[in-house]
Design a protein around this motif. Structure first.
Motif, PDB file in Angstrom:
ATOM      1  N   ALA A   8      -5.652  15.394   9.740  1.00  0.00           N
ATOM      2  CA  ALA A   8      -4.947  14.105   9.681  1.00  0.00           C
ATOM      3  C   ALA A   8      -4.610  13.736   8.237  1.00  0.00           C
ATOM      4  O   ALA A   8      -3.512  13.245   7.961  1.00  0.00           O
ATOM      5  CB  ALA A   8      -5.792  13.018  10.326  1.00  0.00           C
ATOM      6  N   VAL A   9      -5.538  13.972   7.316  1.00  0.00           N
ATOM      7  CA  VAL A   9      -5.270  13.684   5.905  1.00  0.00           C
ATOM      8  C   VAL A   9      -4.106  14.531   5.406  1.00  0.00           C
ATOM      9  O   VAL A   9      -3.234  14.042   4.676  1.00  0.00           O
ATOM     10  CB  VAL A   9      -6.542  13.911   5.056  1.00  0.00           C
ATOM     11  N   GLU A  10      -4.059  15.790   5.801  1.00  0.00           N
ATOM     12  CA  GLU A  10      -2.953  16.657   5.383  1.00  0.00           C
ATOM     13  C   GLU A  10      -1.616  16.197   5.973  1.00  0.00           C
ATOM     14  O   GLU A  10      -0.622  16.092   5.250  1.00  0.00           O
ATOM     15  CB  GLU A  10      -3.212  18.096   5.815  1.00  0.00           C
ATOM     16  N   CYS A  11      -1.588  15.940   7.267  1.00  0.00           N
ATOM     17  CA  CYS A  11      -0.330  15.584   7.934  1.00  0.00           C
ATOM     18  C   CYS A  11       0.194  14.222   7.468  1.00  0.00           C
ATOM     19  O   CYS A  11       1.379  14.085   7.129  1.00  0.00           O
ATOM     20  CB  CYS A  11      -0.510  15.580   9.444  1.00  0.00           C
ATOM     21  N   ILE A  12      -0.676  13.235   7.449  1.00  0.00           N
ATOM     22  CA  ILE A  12      -0.250  11.893   7.042  1.00  0.00           C
ATOM     23  C   ILE A  12       0.058  11.879   5.550  1.00  0.00           C
ATOM     24  O   ILE A  12       1.015  11.244   5.103  1.00  0.00           O
ATOM     25  CB  ILE A  12      -1.307  10.857   7.438  1.00  0.00           C
ATOM     26  N   GLY A  13      -0.739  12.614   4.778  1.00  0.00           N
ATOM     27  CA  GLY A  13      -0.482  12.693   3.343  1.00  0.00           C
ATOM     28  C   GLY A  13       0.872  13.314   3.034  1.00  0.00           C
ATOM     29  O   GLY A  13       1.564  12.893   2.110  1.00  0.00           O
ATOM     30  N   ARG A  14       1.254  14.313   3.799  1.00  0.00           N
ATOM     31  CA  ARG A  14       2.564  14.948   3.608  1.00  0.00           C
ATOM     32  C   ARG A  14       3.679  13.941   3.914  1.00  0.00           C
ATOM     33  O   ARG A  14       4.667  13.854   3.173  1.00  0.00           O
ATOM     34  CB  ARG A  14       2.692  16.182   4.492  1.00  0.00           C
ATOM     35  N   LEU A  50       3.227  -1.397   4.921  1.00  0.00           N
ATOM     36  CA  LEU A  50       3.314  -2.112   6.198  1.00  0.00           C
ATOM     37  C   LEU A  50       3.505  -1.143   7.363  1.00  0.00           C
ATOM     38  O   LEU A  50       2.900  -1.308   8.430  1.00  0.00           O
ATOM     39  CB  LEU A  50       4.441  -3.138   6.166  1.00  0.00           C
ATOM     40  N   ALA A  51       4.339  -0.132   7.168  1.00  0.00           N
ATOM     41  CA  ALA A  51       4.543   0.864   8.225  1.00  0.00           C
ATOM     42  C   ALA A  51       3.245   1.628   8.496  1.00  0.00           C
ATOM     43  O   ALA A  51       2.914   1.906   9.656  1.00  0.00           O
ATOM     44  CB  ALA A  51       5.655   1.827   7.827  1.00  0.00           C
ATOM     45  N   LEU A  52       2.508   1.958   7.449  1.00  0.00           N
ATOM     46  CA  LEU A  52       1.231   2.659   7.635  1.00  0.00           C
ATOM     47  C   LEU A  52       0.207   1.775   8.346  1.00  0.00           C
ATOM     48  O   LEU A  52      -0.570   2.256   9.179  1.00  0.00           O
ATOM     49  CB  LEU A  52       0.691   3.135   6.283  1.00  0.00           C
ATOM     50  N   MET A  53       0.203   0.480   8.030  1.00  0.00           N
ATOM     51  CA  MET A  53      -0.720  -0.428   8.731  1.00  0.00           C
ATOM     52  C   MET A  53      -0.335  -0.539  10.210  1.00  0.00           C
ATOM     53  O   MET A  53      -1.218  -0.610  11.074  1.00  0.00           O
ATOM     54  CB  MET A  53      -0.738  -1.799   8.056  1.00  0.00           C
ATOM     55  N   TRP A  54       0.965  -0.562  10.491  1.00  0.00           N
ATOM     56  CA  TRP A  54       1.415  -0.599  11.886  1.00  0.00           C
ATOM     57  C   TRP A  54       0.959   0.657  12.625  1.00  0.00           C
ATOM     58  O   TRP A  54       0.476   0.588  13.752  1.00  0.00           O
ATOM     59  CB  TRP A  54       2.933  -0.746  11.953  1.00  0.00           C
ATOM     60  N   ALA A  59      -2.555   3.526  16.494  1.00  0.00           N
ATOM     61  CA  ALA A  59      -3.059   4.896  16.627  1.00  0.00           C
ATOM     62  C   ALA A  59      -4.008   5.041  17.813  1.00  0.00           C
ATOM     63  O   ALA A  59      -4.067   6.103  18.438  1.00  0.00           O
ATOM     64  CB  ALA A  59      -3.761   5.337  15.343  1.00  0.00           C
ATOM     65  N   GLY A  60      -4.742   3.997  18.140  1.00  0.00           N
ATOM     66  CA  GLY A  60      -5.705   4.073  19.231  1.00  0.00           C
ATOM     67  C   GLY A  60      -5.079   4.154  20.609  1.00  0.00           C
ATOM     68  O   GLY A  60      -5.697   4.668  21.545  1.00  0.00           O
ATOM     69  N   ILE A  61      -3.862   3.666  20.761  1.00  0.00           N
ATOM     70  CA  ILE A  61      -3.232   3.666  22.085  1.00  0.00           C
ATOM     71  C   ILE A  61      -2.260   4.821  22.265  1.00  0.00           C
ATOM     72  O   ILE A  61      -1.718   5.003  23.347  1.00  0.00           O
ATOM     73  CB  ILE A  61      -2.505   2.331  22.350  1.00  0.00           C
ATOM     74  N   VAL A  91     -10.082   8.154  14.111  1.00  0.00           N
ATOM     75  CA  VAL A  91      -9.896   8.964  12.902  1.00  0.00           C
ATOM     76  C   VAL A  91      -8.484   8.773  12.351  1.00  0.00           C
ATOM     77  O   VAL A  91      -8.294   8.559  11.150  1.00  0.00           O
ATOM     78  CB  VAL A  91     -10.189  10.454  13.189  1.00  0.00           C
ATOM     79  N   LEU A  92      -7.482   8.833  13.215  1.00  0.00           N
ATOM     80  CA  LEU A  92      -6.101   8.618  12.761  1.00  0.00           C
ATOM     81  C   LEU A  92      -5.935   7.224  12.160  1.00  0.00           C
ATOM     82  O   LEU A  92      -5.294   7.066  11.115  1.00  0.00           O
ATOM     83  CB  LEU A  92      -5.121   8.798  13.915  1.00  0.00           C
ATOM     84  N   SER A  93      -6.510   6.230  12.801  1.00  0.00           N
ATOM     85  CA  SER A  93      -6.419   4.870  12.296  1.00  0.00           C
ATOM     86  C   SER A  93      -7.051   4.752  10.914  1.00  0.00           C
ATOM     87  O   SER A  93      -6.482   4.128  10.008  1.00  0.00           O
ATOM     88  CB  SER A  93      -7.091   3.912  13.276  1.00  0.00           C
ATOM     89  N   ASP A  94      -8.215   5.364  10.727  1.00  0.00           N
ATOM     90  CA  ASP A  94      -8.883   5.315   9.424  1.00  0.00           C
ATOM     91  C   ASP A  94      -8.052   5.985   8.338  1.00  0.00           C
ATOM     92  O   ASP A  94      -7.958   5.481   7.214  1.00  0.00           O
ATOM     93  CB  ASP A  94     -10.257   5.981   9.503  1.00  0.00           C
ATOM     94  N   VAL A  95      -7.438   7.107   8.655  1.00  0.00           N
ATOM     95  CA  VAL A  95      -6.636   7.816   7.655  1.00  0.00           C
ATOM     96  C   VAL A  95      -5.372   7.023   7.328  1.00  0.00           C
ATOM     97  O   VAL A  95      -4.986   6.912   6.152  1.00  0.00           O
ATOM     98  CB  VAL A  95      -6.306   9.248   8.137  1.00  0.00           C
ATOM     99  N   TYR A  96      -4.728   6.438   8.338  1.00  0.00           N
ATOM    100  CA  TYR A  96      -3.566   5.590   8.070  1.00  0.00           C
ATOM    101  C   TYR A  96      -3.962   4.411   7.186  1.00  0.00           C
ATOM    102  O   TYR A  96      -3.226   4.036   6.260  1.00  0.00           O
ATOM    103  CB  TYR A  96      -2.953   5.066   9.372  1.00  0.00           C
ATOM    104  N   LYS A  97      -5.104   3.797   7.456  1.00  0.00           N
ATOM    105  CA  LYS A  97      -5.565   2.668   6.643  1.00  0.00           C
ATOM    106  C   LYS A  97      -5.849   3.092   5.209  1.00  0.00           C
ATOM    107  O   LYS A  97      -5.576   2.338   4.271  1.00  0.00           O
ATOM    108  CB  LYS A  97      -6.814   2.052   7.260  1.00  0.00           C
ATOM    109  N   LEU A  98      -6.403   4.281   5.030  1.00  0.00           N
ATOM    110  CA  LEU A  98      -6.657   4.785   3.683  1.00  0.00           C
ATOM    111  C   LEU A  98      -5.357   4.885   2.891  1.00  0.00           C
ATOM    112  O   LEU A  98      -5.254   4.376   1.762  1.00  0.00           O
ATOM    113  CB  LEU A  98      -7.332   6.160   3.761  1.00  0.00           C
ATOM    114  N   TYR A  99      -4.352   5.508   3.470  1.00  0.00           N
ATOM    115  CA  TYR A  99      -3.079   5.642   2.775  1.00  0.00           C
ATOM    116  C   TYR A  99      -2.373   4.296   2.620  1.00  0.00           C
ATOM    117  O   TYR A  99      -1.658   4.082   1.632  1.00  0.00           O
ATOM    118  CB  TYR A  99      -2.176   6.650   3.489  1.00  0.00           C
ATOM    119  N   ALA A 100      -2.561   3.371   3.553  1.00  0.00           N
ATOM    120  CA  ALA A 100      -1.974   2.040   3.426  1.00  0.00           C
ATOM    121  C   ALA A 100      -2.596   1.298   2.245  1.00  0.00           C
ATOM    122  O   ALA A 100      -1.881   0.611   1.489  1.00  0.00           O
ATOM    123  CB  ALA A 100      -2.156   1.247   4.715  1.00  0.00           C
TER     124      ALA A 100
END
Length: 135
Positions: A8-14, A50-54, A59-61, A91-100
């Motif tokens: 997830a860190v690799e994909c979202i980071g890219r 804002l898009a990353l927070m959205w 991510a959970g649903i 996990v996806l939600s946490d990684v999105y929040k990190l990058y946000a």
């Protein structure tokens, strides 16, 4: 779970990197006026945050099978039951929040740089108004 987080860190980071590249290109386009360059960078980076927070909120649903992370996971790392799907979403939600959070910090930094430049007497770009063009 560590494998899901790593992928997830690799994909979202890219994805964030490509967004940052686009923001950098816009800032270079405004390089003739540093105040406007940093303002536009701040605004666009804030939009990305804002898009990353959205994405973090939704991510959970989302069905894990419809994500890029799912494609890069091997068969044994993919979640199989309902509780594993919740872990995947968390996990996806946490990684999105990190990058946000990182994007928000960069946006604030860009805003501060533009304010400091304004304190030193620079002004933002204002397009010229030529009344002869209006009939």
């Amino acid at each position: 779970m560590d494998e899901i987080r790593r992928v997830a860190v690799e994909c979202i980071g890219r994805a964030v990197m490509f967004g940052s590249l686009a923001i950098g290109c816009v800032m270079i386009g405004f390089s003739f006026n540093p105040v406007s360059a940093f303002r536009s960078g701040a605004f666009l980076t804030l939009t990305m945050a804002l898009a990353l927070m959205w994405k973090a909120m939704t991510a959970g649903i989302k069905n894990p099978k419809h994500t890029e992370v799912w494609l890069y996971l091997d068969e044994k790392s993919r979640p199989a039951d309902g509780s594993a799907r919740r872990v995947f979403g968390t996990v996806l939600s946490d990684v999105y929040k990190l990058y946000a959070r990182i994007a928000l910090g960069v946006a604030v930094g860009f805003f501060l740089v533009s304010l400091v430049l304004m304190l030193f007497g620079m002004e933002g770009y204002v397009p010229p108004s030529d009344r002869r063009l209006v009939p």
